[in-house]
Design a protein around this motif. Structure first.
Motif: not given
Length: 348
Positions: A1-27
């Motif tokens: 598996m070369s690319t993992l497909k991610a879902a983020i449940i909850g779009c509050g501050s920890i998701a907006e500032k940490r989880h989502i951008p850090e997933y986005a930055a991971n190739k």
């Protein structure tokens, strides 16, 4: 598996500032779904990152192309949503504290075992450069026998950080279960376990004396003893009203002292009885107010663990042991007694 497909449940501050951008930055990751009960929040994140927006997390569980799920929800939803995702065959990264009880934590661990999927708890302090360097120094024996420690995590509170400000779920006991101790204290119980080993006893004074209109704790001081006899204090507070707060740890040993995140310029200072002082500039610890200029390394470690099929640094079992310290502190406050932490995780 070369690319993992991610879902983020909850779009509050920890998701907006940490989880989502850090997933986005991971190739090696593609964000395919975001979910929030407030549709506008989900739509905002979806449009920003090219994902699909959902308002019901149950729909995420039905998505066959989702490999990994981040659970960024109020504390009372951590266990049920994580368990549902694991049972749906998803790898899970759950925010801290992992659960609100021993039973919930054990159920999460069991769900991960049965599913064969990775469960990681998002304790980021183990990845901080100064903390990793301190671990190396301690494990190498340079400090000699360790005698004592004091560790603190405090800031003005979630009002400025949470997407809902003063109306945040952080102040709602039904949703949060626990206040500063769950928000900040559990991070430090995890860090000190990582650095010094398992705790055997805890005593605590826990108060709600700084915030209005809430019955969750906002100030706590714990006394702790490790199985090896090291004693120290852990403070968690939403009452450090000036500046960005305090996220420091000091460890006292036979040969000297380690000061972690206690100096504005040097993230780790070694001071020895011989007079030798070694100052390390290792990059700043992440905070809630630097606008994404640092990474927690949590997402990258989670992704690497899955792709390399190895256990993450903070498994469900590890998350539970750190939670146990906090649950023990609550029991100590209620009973006015020192609480033994020698109960073991029963889920195998």
């Amino acid at each position: 598996m070369s690319t993992l497909k991610a879902a983020i449940i909850g779009c509050g501050s920890i998701a907006e500032k940490r989880h989502i951008p850090e997933y986005a930055a991971n190739k090696q990751v593609e964000i395919v779904a975001v979910c929030d009960i407030v549709g506008e929040r989900a739509e905002k994140m979806a449009s920003q990152y090219g994902a699909k927006a959902y308002t019901d997390y149950n729909e995420i569980m039905q998505l066959a192309d989702v490999d990994v799920v981040s659970v960024c929800l109020p504390n009372n939803l951590h266990a049920p949503v994580s368990i549902a995702a694991l049972q749906a065959g998803k790898h899970v990264l759950c925010e801290k504290p992992m659960a609100t009880s021993k039973e919930e934590a054990e159920a999460m661990i069991e769900a991960a075992r049965v599913s064969g999927k990775t469960l990681m708890i998002a304790h980021n302090q183990r990845f901080v450069a100064s903390h990793r360097k301190a671990k190396e120094i301690l494990d190498g024996g340079k400090l000699g026998k360790i005698y004592s420690f004091k560790t603190t995590f405090g800031h003005p509170g979630p009002e400025a950080w949470s997407v809902d400000g003063a109306d945040s779920w952080f102040f709602n006991k039904e949703q949060a279960f626990i206040g500063a101790m769950g928000d900040l204290g559990v991070h430090k119980s995890d860090l000190m376990r990582y650095l010094l080993g398992e705790f055997s006893e805890v005593g605590a004074f826990i108060e709600t004396n700084a915030k209005q209109n809430t019955d969750v704790d906002d100030n706590a001081v714990c006394i702790l003893r490790t199985e090896s006899g090291i004693i120290g204090t852990l403070a968690a507070s939403w009452a450090y009203t000036a500046g960005s707060g305090d996220n420091s740890t000091i460890i006292y040993g036979e040969n000297g002292t380690l000061k972690l995140e206690a100096d504005p310029e040097y993230s780790l200072i070694e001071e020895y009885r011989t007079g030798e002082v070694i100052k390390h500039q290792l990059g700043k610890i992440q905070t809630n107010d630097e606008g994404g200029q640092t990474t927690t390394h949590v997402i990258d470690h989670f992704v690497e663990s899955i792709l390399k099929q190895k256990a993450p640094l903070i498994t469900g079992e590890e998350g539970y042991k750190s939670l146990q310290v906090i649950l023990g502190a609550l029991e100590s406050q209620e009973t006015k007694q020192i609480i033994s932490l020698k109960q073991q995780v029963t889920a195998q």
